[in-house]
Enzyme design. Structure first.
Site, PDB file in Angstrom:
ATOM      1  N   ARG A 234       0.852  -1.185   0.000  1.00 61.12           N
ATOM      2  CA  ARG A 234       0.000   0.000   0.000  1.00 61.12           C
ATOM      3  C   ARG A 234       0.890   1.238   0.000  1.00 61.12           C
ATOM      4  O   ARG A 234       1.925   1.286   0.675  1.00 61.12           O
ATOM      5  CB  ARG A 234      -0.923   0.027   1.225  1.00 61.12           C
ATOM      6  CG  ARG A 234      -2.131  -0.917   1.119  1.00 61.12           C
ATOM      7  CD  ARG A 234      -3.062  -0.532  -0.016  1.00 61.12           C
ATOM      8  NE  ARG A 234      -4.248  -1.367  -0.120  1.00 61.12           N
ATOM      9  CZ  ARG A 234      -4.333  -2.502  -0.790  1.00 61.12           C
ATOM     10  NH1 ARG A 234      -3.253  -2.981  -1.388  1.00 61.12           N
ATOM     11  NH2 ARG A 234      -5.476  -3.161  -0.881  1.00 61.12           N
ATOM     12  N   GLU A 263      -4.083   7.051  -4.392  1.00 61.81           N
ATOM     13  CA  GLU A 263      -4.751   6.473  -5.554  1.00 61.81           C
ATOM     14  C   GLU A 263      -6.265   6.397  -5.416  1.00 61.81           C
ATOM     15  O   GLU A 263      -6.970   6.249  -6.417  1.00 61.81           O
ATOM     16  CB  GLU A 263      -4.195   5.080  -5.851  1.00 61.81           C
ATOM     17  CG  GLU A 263      -4.451   4.050  -4.769  1.00 61.81           C
ATOM     18  CD  GLU A 263      -3.825   2.703  -5.111  1.00 61.81           C
ATOM     19  OE1 GLU A 263      -4.553   1.824  -5.583  1.00 61.81           O
ATOM     20  OE2 GLU A 263      -2.613   2.553  -4.918  1.00 61.81           O
ATOM     21  N   HIS A 290      -1.912  -0.521  -9.721  1.00 64.59           N
ATOM     22  CA  HIS A 290      -2.483  -1.455  -8.739  1.00 64.59           C
ATOM     23  C   HIS A 290      -3.004  -2.723  -9.420  1.00 64.59           C
ATOM     24  O   HIS A 290      -4.145  -3.144  -9.213  1.00 64.59           O
ATOM     25  CB  HIS A 290      -3.607  -0.775  -7.956  1.00 64.59           C
ATOM     26  CG  HIS A 290      -3.790  -1.365  -6.581  1.00 64.59           C
ATOM     27  ND1 HIS A 290      -4.168  -0.624  -5.486  1.00 64.59           N
ATOM     28  CD2 HIS A 290      -3.631  -2.631  -6.121  1.00 64.59           C
ATOM     29  CE1 HIS A 290      -4.254  -1.402  -4.421  1.00 64.59           C
ATOM     30  NE2 HIS A 290      -3.929  -2.634  -4.786  1.00 64.59           N
TER      31      HIS A 290
END
Length: 316
Positions: A234, A263, A290
């Site tokens: 993350r 994001e 991602h």
């Protein structure tokens, strides 16, 4: 909940047919938003939507949010709890996802691509018509030390890959027993010694309120000047501005990330991202959107596992 449960799958494209069949055993299933949203009692969502108060206001009958993801940075969990809405994630079925390797595979690919400058080398040939192998002289992984931050499910997969590549492996995870390190043949370390020693640092920790930004400016300053940092966990775990500054100052070798801190904040955040700006300025940065768990294999397994959890809770 009864068999009349109404379920909205917000991202239905290529969704597991088996998982959808499980939801249909529970009640009516919508595969897109409709005018009947007020009747929805369960929302199934991946990462494309931000589940916040504004969205929740549209679903007054909502009783559960189901997300086949390991983290919930896209869900306002506290707001859901305040409204009495249950949140279900892969934390509720960890055993079912132990063999999912997609994110660890991407981390390995990013590590190799960053070390060998594969995107740049290909671009030089295809776009610029240059065939200069000496411009891309690098090192081999078998002579390098990998530092793994977080030796959970994905960190353990990464350790196995690195072991097969004959790398020296050191790991930091205060929550794992020594037996896990011994099983993998991984040397245990505190965080700062790991950062000082590792040629490549791969981050696989879960993001919590306690460790947000725990790899900050002072920790990054401990890294070797040629070190590479790979983050597929993350974005909030690392101070991205400090990473970008270290790159610009020649105090870091490169950065590859599949996640960025902001994001989930809409579109404009990309203009302010220090790592995106560093990549545009030609520094050794790789960024993917991602995609770690974005394989049909992984997604179907997680979709089916989380559907089974939802069925056990609400299908009776």
């Amino acid at each position: 909940m009864s068999q009349n449960t109404n379920i909205l799958v917000l991202e239905p494209e290529n969704y597991s047919p088996h998982a959808l069949a499980t939801y249909r055993q529970m009640g009516k299933v919508w595969l897109a938003q409709t005018e009947s949203n007020t009747e929805v009692s369960i929302i199934v969502v991946r990462l494309a939507y931000r589940i916040d108060g504004k969205l929740l206001d549209r679903f007054p009958s909502l009783r559960a949010v189901v997300s086949p993801t390991t983290a919930l940075t896209h869900v306002d969990v506290e707001e859901c709890r305040r409204r009495g809405i249950e949140v279900i994630s892969l934390a509720d079925c960890r055993d079912a996802i132990n063999d999912i390797t997609s994110t660890a595979e991407l981390a390995l690919g990013l590590m190799i691509s960053l070390l060998r400058a594969i995107p740049s080398a290909s671009s030089e040939v295809v776009r610029n018509g240059s065939w200069n192998r000496n411009a891309f002289r690098s090192r081999q992984l078998s002579r390098m030390t990998l530092g793994i931050v977080g030796l959970g499910r994905l960190g353990r997969h990464m350790a196995r890959y690195a072991k097969a590549l004959c790398m020296e492996i050191v790991a930091y995870d205060p929550y794992q027993p020594q037996e896990k390190f011994d099983e993998l043949g991984v040397r245990r370390s505190d965080l700062l010694p790991l950062l000082k020693e590792a040629d490549i640092i791969s981050v696989h920790a879960s993001l919590t309120g306690a460790n947000y930004g725990f790899l900050g400016r002072s920790e990054i300053a401990e890294m070797r000047s040629h070190a590479l940092v790979v983050n597929t966990a993350r974005g909030g775990l690392i101070d991205e501005a400090a990473l970008a500054d270290a790159l610009r100052d020649g105090k870091l070798g490169g950065v590859a990330v599949d996640v960025l801190r902001d994001e989930d904040e809409g579109v404009d955040w990309m203009k302010e991202s220090p790592l995106i700006r560093a990549a545009k300025d030609g520094f050794n940065v790789l960024i993917t959107p991602h995609i770690g768990g974005c394989t049909s294999d992984a997604m179907h397994v997680t979709e089916e596992s989380i559907a089974d959890v939802a069925f056990k809770k609400f299908g009776g």
